[in-house]
Design a protein around this motif. Sequence first.
Motif, PDB file in Angstrom:
ATOM      1  N   ILE A  33       0.879  -1.172   0.000  1.00 50.79           N
ATOM      2  CA  ILE A  33       0.000   0.000   0.000  1.00 50.79           C
ATOM      3  C   ILE A  33       0.914   1.219   0.000  1.00 50.79           C
ATOM      4  N   LEU A  54      -0.994  -1.166   9.103  1.00 47.64           N
ATOM      5  CA  LEU A  54      -2.271  -1.534   8.495  1.00 47.64           C
ATOM      6  C   LEU A  54      -2.859  -2.636   9.353  1.00 47.64           C
ATOM      7  N   GLU A  56      -6.407  -5.026  10.632  1.00 48.88           N
ATOM      8  CA  GLU A  56      -7.721  -5.582  10.319  1.00 48.88           C
ATOM      9  C   GLU A  56      -8.411  -5.933  11.626  1.00 48.88           C
ATOM     10  N   PHE A  98       2.337  -5.618   2.867  1.00 52.21           N
ATOM     11  CA  PHE A  98       1.379  -6.202   3.802  1.00 52.21           C
ATOM     12  C   PHE A  98       0.874  -7.528   3.252  1.00 52.21           C
ATOM     13  N   PHE A 132     -10.845  -2.349   8.082  1.00 57.59           N
ATOM     14  CA  PHE A 132      -9.417  -2.096   7.920  1.00 57.59           C
ATOM     15  C   PHE A 132      -9.103  -0.646   8.255  1.00 57.59           C
ATOM     16  N   ARG A 133      -7.937  -0.443   8.888  1.00 53.00           N
ATOM     17  CA  ARG A 133      -7.507   0.894   9.294  1.00 53.00           C
ATOM     18  C   ARG A 133      -6.010   1.034   9.055  1.00 53.00           C
ATOM     19  N   PHE A 134      -5.641   2.163   8.445  1.00 53.29           N
ATOM     20  CA  PHE A 134      -4.228   2.507   8.273  1.00 53.29           C
ATOM     21  C   PHE A 134      -3.924   3.601   9.282  1.00 53.29           C
ATOM     22  N   HIS A 150      -5.307   8.416  11.282  1.00 53.47           N
ATOM     23  CA  HIS A 150      -5.704   7.119  10.735  1.00 53.47           C
ATOM     24  C   HIS A 150      -6.740   7.322   9.636  1.00 53.47           C
TER      25      HIS A 150
END
Length: 157
Positions: A33, A54, A56, A98, A132-134, A150
Amino acid sequence: MSFFAKIKQFLGIGTLSIKVDVPGHFKADDETISGTLHITAKSDQSVVKIVMVLEETYETGRDENKKSQLFTLGTLRLNDAFDMKAGEVKTIPFSMPFQVHKSGNDKLAEKGGMLGAIGKMGKWADDQKSSFRFKAEVDVQGASLDPSDHVELKMVK
């Protein structure tokens, strides 16, 4: 440095602001990513490191049987320290590898045919959901509450 300036520094008030710029979605078969991290100094600061993750959140079950697990799909650490002057803006492009976590039902659903149907039925029966969060956090020297940002992402097929 005045007493109040030291308190503000310790609490991370008026240090840096950060903004993560990544696409709002990714594919399950992607391997990286990419994006950009924008850092703006509100006062003179020393950046110790930057950590990007990253994650989940995987949920199964309904009501009182609901379970949640957190998986780290990828991590990128930038350990090169640098100084920033008040008002300075730094743009850092990145590409983070990832790997997506796949449940047994996900693996079956990918096979297609009868096994795929069983996998899809299992996902439905388990009420399986993922979000999902970055996240990005900048470690500022002398601050106990480091600036972070985020972005919620969606996985597309």
